[in-house]
Scaffold this motif. Structure first.
Motif, PDB file in Angstrom:
ATOM      1  N   PHE A   1       0.737  -1.189  -0.008  1.00 58.10           N
ATOM      2  CA  PHE A   1      -0.066  -0.037  -0.075  1.00 58.10           C
ATOM      3  C   PHE A   1       1.060   1.181  -0.036  1.00 58.10           C
ATOM      4  O   PHE A   1       1.676   1.355   0.902  1.00 58.10           O
ATOM      5  CB  PHE A   1      -1.016  -0.036   1.323  1.00 58.10           C
ATOM      6  N   VAL A   2       0.682   2.088  -0.888  1.00 61.37           N
ATOM      7  CA  VAL A   2       1.435   3.325  -1.170  1.00 61.37           C
ATOM      8  C   VAL A   2       0.585   4.664  -1.108  1.00 61.37           C
ATOM      9  O   VAL A   2      -0.127   4.601  -1.655  1.00 61.37           O
ATOM     10  CB  VAL A   2       2.280   3.123  -2.360  1.00 61.37           C
ATOM     11  N   ARG A   3       1.128   5.155   0.041  1.00 59.38           N
ATOM     12  CA  ARG A   3       0.389   6.731   0.321  1.00 59.38           C
ATOM     13  C   ARG A   3       0.589   7.634  -0.595  1.00 59.38           C
ATOM     14  O   ARG A   3       1.745   7.657  -1.266  1.00 59.38           O
ATOM     15  CB  ARG A   3       0.615   7.246   1.618  1.00 59.38           C
ATOM     16  N   GLY A   4      -0.240   8.404  -1.029  1.00 58.88           N
ATOM     17  CA  GLY A   4      -0.251   9.632  -1.720  1.00 58.88           C
ATOM     18  C   GLY A   4      -1.051  10.418  -2.180  1.00 58.88           C
ATOM     19  O   GLY A   4      -2.353   9.872  -1.569  1.00 58.88           O
ATOM     20  N   THR A   5      -1.394  11.235  -3.105  1.00 61.96           N
ATOM     21  CA  THR A   5      -2.664  12.102  -3.465  1.00 61.96           C
ATOM     22  C   THR A   5      -3.554  11.257  -3.746  1.00 61.96           C
ATOM     23  O   THR A   5      -4.877  11.135  -3.419  1.00 61.96           O
ATOM     24  CB  THR A   5      -2.339  13.142  -4.578  1.00 61.96           C
ATOM     25  N   VAL A   6      -3.360  10.363  -4.715  1.00 59.07           N
ATOM     26  CA  VAL A   6      -3.987   9.197  -5.097  1.00 59.07           C
ATOM     27  C   VAL A   6      -3.296   7.762  -4.423  1.00 59.07           C
ATOM     28  O   VAL A   6      -2.231   7.622  -5.164  1.00 59.07           O
ATOM     29  CB  VAL A   6      -4.272   9.189  -6.646  1.00 59.07           C
ATOM     30  N   PRO A   7      -3.748   7.241  -3.851  1.00 59.91           N
ATOM     31  CA  PRO A   7      -3.125   5.990  -3.166  1.00 59.91           C
ATOM     32  C   PRO A   7      -3.011   4.860  -4.046  1.00 59.91           C
ATOM     33  O   PRO A   7      -3.877   4.758  -4.987  1.00 59.91           O
ATOM     34  CB  PRO A   7      -3.915   5.825  -2.029  1.00 59.91           C
ATOM     35  N   VAL A   8      -2.034   3.930  -3.844  1.00 60.33           N
ATOM     36  CA  VAL A   8      -1.591   2.826  -4.880  1.00 60.33           C
ATOM     37  C   VAL A   8      -1.770   1.598  -4.127  1.00 60.33           C
ATOM     38  O   VAL A   8      -1.225   1.429  -2.770  1.00 60.33           O
ATOM     39  CB  VAL A   8      -0.599   3.067  -5.595  1.00 60.33           C
ATOM     40  N   LEU A   9      -2.456   0.728  -4.513  1.00 60.76           N
ATOM     41  CA  LEU A   9      -2.484  -0.764  -4.008  1.00 60.76           C
ATOM     42  C   LEU A   9      -1.633  -1.530  -5.082  1.00 60.76           C
ATOM     43  O   LEU A   9      -2.262  -1.684  -6.114  1.00 60.76           O
ATOM     44  CB  LEU A   9      -3.583  -1.218  -3.594  1.00 60.76           C
ATOM     45  N   LEU A  10      -0.305  -2.273  -4.803  1.00 55.85           N
ATOM     46  CA  LEU A  10       0.359  -2.919  -5.512  1.00 55.85           C
ATOM     47  C   LEU A  10       0.109  -4.406  -5.174  1.00 55.85           C
ATOM     48  O   LEU A  10       0.279  -4.625  -4.024  1.00 55.85           O
ATOM     49  CB  LEU A  10       1.952  -2.590  -5.574  1.00 55.85           C
ATOM     50  N   LEU A  11      -0.066  -5.225  -6.067  1.00 52.33           N
ATOM     51  CA  LEU A  11      -0.517  -6.714  -5.962  1.00 52.33           C
ATOM     52  C   LEU A  11       0.632  -7.782  -6.900  1.00 52.33           C
ATOM     53  O   LEU A  11       0.870  -7.192  -7.880  1.00 52.33           O
ATOM     54  CB  LEU A  11      -1.598  -7.065  -6.427  1.00 52.33           C
ATOM     55  N   SER A  12       0.858  -8.629  -6.124  1.00 57.32           N
ATOM     56  CA  SER A  12       1.576  -9.759  -6.790  1.00 57.32           C
ATOM     57  C   SER A  12       1.191 -10.784  -6.688  1.00 57.32           C
ATOM     58  O   SER A  12       0.394 -11.178  -5.430  1.00 57.32           O
ATOM     59  CB  SER A  12       3.172  -9.570  -6.304  1.00 57.32           C
ATOM     60  N   ASP A  13       1.258 -11.841  -7.645  1.00 56.54           N
ATOM     61  CA  ASP A  13       0.546 -13.196  -7.694  1.00 56.54           C
ATOM     62  C   ASP A  13      -0.887 -13.115  -7.352  1.00 56.54           C
ATOM     63  O   ASP A  13      -1.169 -13.851  -6.564  1.00 56.54           O
ATOM     64  CB  ASP A  13       1.546 -14.176  -6.750  1.00 56.54           C
ATOM     65  N   ALA A  14      -1.578 -12.210  -7.800  1.00 53.65           N
ATOM     66  CA  ALA A  14      -2.991 -11.961  -7.525  1.00 53.65           C
ATOM     67  C   ALA A  14      -3.781 -12.713  -8.407  1.00 53.65           C
ATOM     68  O   ALA A  14      -3.762 -12.807  -9.578  1.00 53.65           O
ATOM     69  CB  ALA A  14      -3.231 -10.466  -7.591  1.00 53.65           C
ATOM     70  N   PRO A  15      -4.833 -13.356  -7.842  1.00 54.77           N
ATOM     71  CA  PRO A  15      -5.718 -14.129  -8.583  1.00 54.77           C
ATOM     72  C   PRO A  15      -6.528 -13.219  -9.547  1.00 54.77           C
ATOM     73  O   PRO A  15      -7.235 -13.956 -10.328  1.00 54.77           O
ATOM     74  CB  PRO A  15      -6.673 -14.867  -7.472  1.00 54.77           C
ATOM     75  N   VAL A  16      -6.577 -12.061  -9.503  1.00 55.76           N
ATOM     76  CA  VAL A  16      -7.380 -11.098 -10.245  1.00 55.76           C
ATOM     77  C   VAL A  16      -6.639 -10.688 -11.345  1.00 55.76           C
ATOM     78  O   VAL A  16      -6.974  -9.756 -12.264  1.00 55.76           O
ATOM     79  CB  VAL A  16      -8.298 -10.143  -9.482  1.00 55.76           C
ATOM     80  N   HIS A  17      -5.403 -10.916 -11.453  1.00 54.60           N
ATOM     81  CA  HIS A  17      -4.501 -10.469 -12.552  1.00 54.60           C
ATOM     82  C   HIS A  17      -5.034 -10.307 -13.815  1.00 54.60           C
ATOM     83  O   HIS A  17      -4.947  -9.376 -14.609  1.00 54.60           O
ATOM     84  CB  HIS A  17      -3.134 -11.051 -12.559  1.00 54.60           C
ATOM     85  N   GLU A  18      -5.330 -11.448 -14.288  1.00 56.25           N
ATOM     86  CA  GLU A  18      -5.933 -11.753 -15.716  1.00 56.25           C
ATOM     87  C   GLU A  18      -7.291 -10.925 -15.978  1.00 56.25           C
ATOM     88  O   GLU A  18      -7.553 -10.516 -17.184  1.00 56.25           O
ATOM     89  CB  GLU A  18      -5.972 -13.209 -16.148  1.00 56.25           C
TER      90      GLU A  18
END
Length: 131
Positions: free
Chosen positions: A10-27
């Motif tokens: 989870f990356v804080r910022g004006t617009v926050p970001v959620l980075l995922l790896s090996d996520a079942p929703v990737h495709e």
């Protein structure tokens, strides 16, 4: 589907970001095509940013739950990346009306936004929060 906190950032910022790896929703997420740094909206997707659990819900059966309180948060709002607070990330997401969700093969060691947004390896975009 539950995604382990070790596969998130989870990356804080004006617009926050959620980075995922090996996520079942990737495709299921769209291939990211950020033109001039403008991240497109993920139509049909929503996010519920809460302190204990973060839910990313997509069309049909696509979706995941992250045990947010146990997940790593970094704060980029003051320049250099430092440890952050999940409550602050959630507040950022509420203020922004959602978060950028990016699914990658693996989490980056260094946050290089130009590479993440322009490499063609990421899937995702801006995901609106549910009110």
């Amino acid at each position: 589907m539950l995604l382990t906190p070790e596969n998130t950032l989870f990356v804080r910022g004006t617009v926050p970001v959620l980075l995922l790896s090996d996520a079942p929703v990737h495709e299921a997420l769209p291939v990211l095509a950020a033109r001039d740094g403008a991240v497109p909206r993920c139509e049909g997707w929503s996010i519920v940013p809460k302190l204990t659990l973060c839910v990313v819900d997509g069309p049909g059966e696509a979706g995941l739950v992250v045990p947010a309180l146990a997940a790593p948060v970094i704060d980029t709002t003051a320049g250099d990346a430092a440890a952050g607070d999940m409550g602050d990330w959630c507040e950022d997401a509420v203020r922004a009306g959602g978060a950028v969700v990016l699914s990658l093969d693996e989490l980056p060691e260094v946050l290089d936004w130009d590479h993440l947004l322009g490499s063609g390896a990421a899937r995702g975009g801006f995901v609106a929060s549910l009110d």
